[in-house]
Motif scaffolding. Structure first.
Motif, PDB file in Angstrom:
ATOM      1  N   THR A  12       0.832  -1.202   0.000  1.00 42.80           N
ATOM      2  CA  THR A  12       0.000   0.000   0.000  1.00 42.80           C
ATOM      3  C   THR A  12       0.869   1.255   0.000  1.00 42.80           C
ATOM      4  OG1 THR A  12      -0.058   0.192   2.411  1.00 42.80           O
ATOM      5  CG2 THR A  12      -1.742  -1.224   1.390  1.00 42.80           C
ATOM      6  N   ASP A  13       0.223   2.382  -0.274  1.00 48.78           N
ATOM      7  CA  ASP A  13       0.926   3.665  -0.165  1.00 48.78           C
ATOM      8  C   ASP A  13       1.475   3.850   1.244  1.00 48.78           C
ATOM      9  OD1 ASP A  13       0.254   4.228  -2.791  1.00 48.78           O
ATOM     10  OD2 ASP A  13      -1.328   5.653  -2.289  1.00 48.78           O
ATOM     11  N   GLU A  14       0.735   3.377   2.231  1.00 51.54           N
ATOM     12  CA  GLU A  14       1.169   3.502   3.622  1.00 51.54           C
ATOM     13  C   GLU A  14       2.503   2.768   3.853  1.00 51.54           C
ATOM     14  OE1 GLU A  14      -0.523   2.984   8.181  1.00 51.54           O
ATOM     15  OE2 GLU A  14      -1.713   2.225   6.513  1.00 51.54           O
ATOM     16  N   HIS A  15       2.672   1.612   3.226  1.00 48.12           N
ATOM     17  CA  HIS A  15       3.940   0.886   3.343  1.00 48.12           C
ATOM     18  C   HIS A  15       5.082   1.718   2.766  1.00 48.12           C
ATOM     19  CE1 HIS A  15       1.329  -2.935   3.139  1.00 48.12           C
ATOM     20  NE2 HIS A  15       1.753  -2.822   4.387  1.00 48.12           N
ATOM     21  N   VAL A  69       5.280   5.003   2.297  1.00 47.38           N
ATOM     22  CA  VAL A  69       5.541   6.163   3.151  1.00 47.38           C
ATOM     23  C   VAL A  69       6.314   5.728   4.389  1.00 47.38           C
ATOM     24  CG1 VAL A  69       4.457   7.923   4.616  1.00 47.38           C
ATOM     25  CG2 VAL A  69       3.569   7.496   2.310  1.00 47.38           C
ATOM     26  N   TYR A  70       5.888   4.651   5.014  1.00 48.65           N
ATOM     27  CA  TYR A  70       6.554   4.164   6.219  1.00 48.65           C
ATOM     28  C   TYR A  70       8.015   3.836   5.944  1.00 48.65           C
ATOM     29  CZ  TYR A  70       7.759   1.315  10.241  1.00 48.65           C
ATOM     30  OH  TYR A  70       8.399   0.801  11.348  1.00 48.65           O
ATOM     31  N   ARG A  82       4.946  -3.157  12.605  1.00 46.30           N
ATOM     32  CA  ARG A  82       4.088  -1.981  12.380  1.00 46.30           C
ATOM     33  C   ARG A  82       2.765  -2.350  11.719  1.00 46.30           C
ATOM     34  NH1 ARG A  82       0.937   1.316  11.149  1.00 46.30           N
ATOM     35  NH2 ARG A  82       1.219   3.520  10.682  1.00 46.30           N
ATOM     36  N   PHE A  83       2.805  -3.283  10.765  1.00 49.17           N
ATOM     37  CA  PHE A  83       1.608  -3.588   9.975  1.00 49.17           C
ATOM     38  C   PHE A  83       0.987  -4.943  10.294  1.00 49.17           C
ATOM     39  CE2 PHE A  83       4.001  -0.491   7.474  1.00 49.17           C
ATOM     40  CZ  PHE A  83       3.022   0.469   7.275  1.00 49.17           C
ATOM     41  N   GLU A  85      10.097   6.988   5.543  1.00 48.40           N
ATOM     42  CA  GLU A  85      10.320   7.620   6.845  1.00 48.40           C
ATOM     43  C   GLU A  85      11.290   6.801   7.697  1.00 48.40           C
ATOM     44  OE1 GLU A  85       6.280   8.112   8.215  1.00 48.40           O
ATOM     45  OE2 GLU A  85       6.058   9.984   7.104  1.00 48.40           O
ATOM     46  N   LEU A 141       1.393  11.844  -1.363  1.00 48.60           N
ATOM     47  CA  LEU A 141       1.253  10.848  -0.305  1.00 48.60           C
ATOM     48  C   LEU A 141       1.545  11.438   1.077  1.00 48.60           C
ATOM     49  CD1 LEU A 141       2.902   7.795  -2.075  1.00 48.60           C
ATOM     50  CD2 LEU A 141       0.469   8.275  -1.776  1.00 48.60           C
ATOM     51  N   ILE A 142       2.263  12.566   1.112  1.00 49.45           N
ATOM     52  CA  ILE A 142       2.487  13.264   2.385  1.00 49.45           C
ATOM     53  C   ILE A 142       2.262  14.735   2.184  1.00 49.45           C
ATOM     54  CG2 ILE A 142       4.070  11.570   3.350  1.00 49.45           C
ATOM     55  CD1 ILE A 142       6.379  13.504   2.642  1.00 49.45           C
TER      56      ILE A 142
END
Length: 72
Positions: free
Chosen positions: A12-15, A17-18, A40-41, A21, A71-72
């Protein structure tokens, strides 16, 4: 530069971004990121490996890339 592989549905996009970071934080090198992704997931070790390897192979991704993509 090589072409970006199609992103597997599990990523996912969240992955992404994580992982950006995480890398920028310096908490671990990216070969150690799998354990962070698992925790985390809540994904399996194999899923974390798939996520991290795709990210490493298809990057580099950074904060600027994420901003361009919204995405951010």
């Amino acid at each position: 530069m090589s072409e970006i592989e199609t992103r597997p549905e599990i990523i996912t996009d969240e992955h992404i971004v994580y992982l950006v970071e995480l890398r920028e934080s310096g908490a671990t090198n990216m070969w150690g990121a799998g354990a962070y992704v698992e925790h985390r997931f809540g994904v399996s070790k194999q899923e974390a490996k798939t996520i991290c390897l795709w990210w490493m192979k298809n990057g580099p991704f950074n904060s600027d890339d994420l901003q361009k993509e919204g995405l951010i």
